[in-house]
Design a protein around this motif. Structure first.
Motif, PDB file in Angstrom:
ATOM      1  N   THR A 135       5.270 -12.764  93.431  1.00 42.43           N
ATOM      2  CA  THR A 135       6.032 -13.845  94.039  1.00 42.43           C
ATOM      3  C   THR A 135       5.484 -14.207  95.414  1.00 42.43           C
ATOM      4  O   THR A 135       5.399 -15.378  95.763  1.00 42.43           O
ATOM      5  CB  THR A 135       7.516 -13.442  94.158  1.00 42.43           C
ATOM      6  OG1 THR A 135       7.978 -13.033  92.882  1.00 42.43           O
ATOM      7  CG2 THR A 135       8.354 -14.588  94.649  1.00 42.43           C
ATOM      8  N   GLN A 156       2.445 -16.255  94.925  1.00 43.03           N
ATOM      9  CA  GLN A 156       2.796 -17.599  94.479  1.00 43.03           C
ATOM     10  C   GLN A 156       3.309 -18.442  95.641  1.00 43.03           C
ATOM     11  O   GLN A 156       2.988 -19.628  95.741  1.00 43.03           O
ATOM     12  CB  GLN A 156       3.831 -17.539  93.357  1.00 43.03           C
ATOM     13  CG  GLN A 156       3.276 -17.031  92.057  1.00 43.03           C
ATOM     14  CD  GLN A 156       4.325 -16.957  90.969  1.00 43.03           C
ATOM     15  OE1 GLN A 156       5.521 -16.935  91.223  1.00 43.03           O
ATOM     16  NE2 GLN A 156       3.869 -16.930  89.730  1.00 43.03           N
ATOM     17  N   CYS A 171       1.568 -21.827  96.986  1.00 43.93           N
ATOM     18  CA  CYS A 171       2.287 -23.091  97.133  1.00 43.93           C
ATOM     19  C   CYS A 171       2.169 -23.648  98.545  1.00 43.93           C
ATOM     20  O   CYS A 171       1.985 -24.857  98.723  1.00 43.93           O
ATOM     21  CB  CYS A 171       3.757 -22.909  96.772  1.00 43.93           C
ATOM     22  SG  CYS A 171       4.062 -22.715  95.029  1.00 43.93           S
ATOM     23  N   LEU A 200       0.894 -25.764  88.271  1.00 45.12           N
ATOM     24  CA  LEU A 200       1.243 -24.382  88.609  1.00 45.12           C
ATOM     25  C   LEU A 200       2.293 -23.809  87.653  1.00 45.12           C
ATOM     26  O   LEU A 200       2.229 -22.640  87.282  1.00 45.12           O
ATOM     27  CB  LEU A 200       1.742 -24.301  90.054  1.00 45.12           C
ATOM     28  CG  LEU A 200       0.689 -24.453  91.139  1.00 45.12           C
ATOM     29  CD1 LEU A 200       1.349 -24.517  92.510  1.00 45.12           C
ATOM     30  CD2 LEU A 200      -0.326 -23.335  91.081  1.00 45.12           C
ATOM     31  N   LEU A 222       4.272 -20.422  87.485  1.00 43.31           N
ATOM     32  CA  LEU A 222       5.085 -20.486  88.689  1.00 43.31           C
ATOM     33  C   LEU A 222       6.526 -20.767  88.289  1.00 43.31           C
ATOM     34  O   LEU A 222       6.785 -21.534  87.369  1.00 43.31           O
ATOM     35  CB  LEU A 222       4.575 -21.617  89.593  1.00 43.31           C
ATOM     36  CG  LEU A 222       5.284 -21.856  90.905  1.00 43.31           C
ATOM     37  CD1 LEU A 222       4.791 -20.828  91.917  1.00 43.31           C
ATOM     38  CD2 LEU A 222       5.007 -23.241  91.406  1.00 43.31           C
TER      39      LEU A 222
END
Length: 143
Positions: A4, A7, A11, A55, A61
């Protein structure tokens, strides 16, 4: 690092790189009249939508992380506005990009949870159109 966290970092960096794509593609190619009102919402939200879609579909994601694209985009855009305008730059566009990212994330979540393909496509379309139209109206009111 946890997945996470990676990710979120992805982003943020992807979101921060999108304004530079907008600048290099639109501003340096040709300077359209009324750029902030008519062209920016569609281009900016379209790039965020395509990035989030890629994504979500290929990197898996979660839709809850889509607002981090808006955070990265807003921070980079505010930095550019600060360099361009100095003290006249505002933090409000960052909040707008975060709010639009949250709206986009809600529609991506609904699309991910949809049972049928046609309903999924409707939510994907709304994930682009609703933030783009709200961005359009925001820019129209502000400028």
């Amino acid at each position: 690092m946890k997945t996470t966290t990676l990710q979120i970092i992805t982003c943020l960096f992807l979101g921060a790189s999108l304004p530079f794509l907008v600048i290099s593609f639109f501003i340096f190619t040709f300077n359209p009249p009324n750029y902030p009102i008519f062209f920016a919402p569609w281009l900016e939200e379209g790039l965020k939508f395509l990035s989030a879609l890629i994504l979500i579909r290929f990197v898996f994601l979660t839709p809850a992380l889509v607002p981090f694209l808006g955070i990265g985009f807003g921070v980079a855009e505010n930095f550019g506005l600060y360099l361009q305008r100095g003290r006249e730059a505002s933090i409000i566009p960052l909040g707008v990009h975060i709010a639009l990212g949250l709206i986009m994330a809600c529609f991506f979540y609904l699309a991910q949870k949809s049972e049928t393909l046609s309903l999924r496509n409707v939510f994907y379309m709304l994930a682009f159109l609703v933030p783009a139209l709200l961005h359009f109206f925001w820019n129209f009111v502000v400028t």
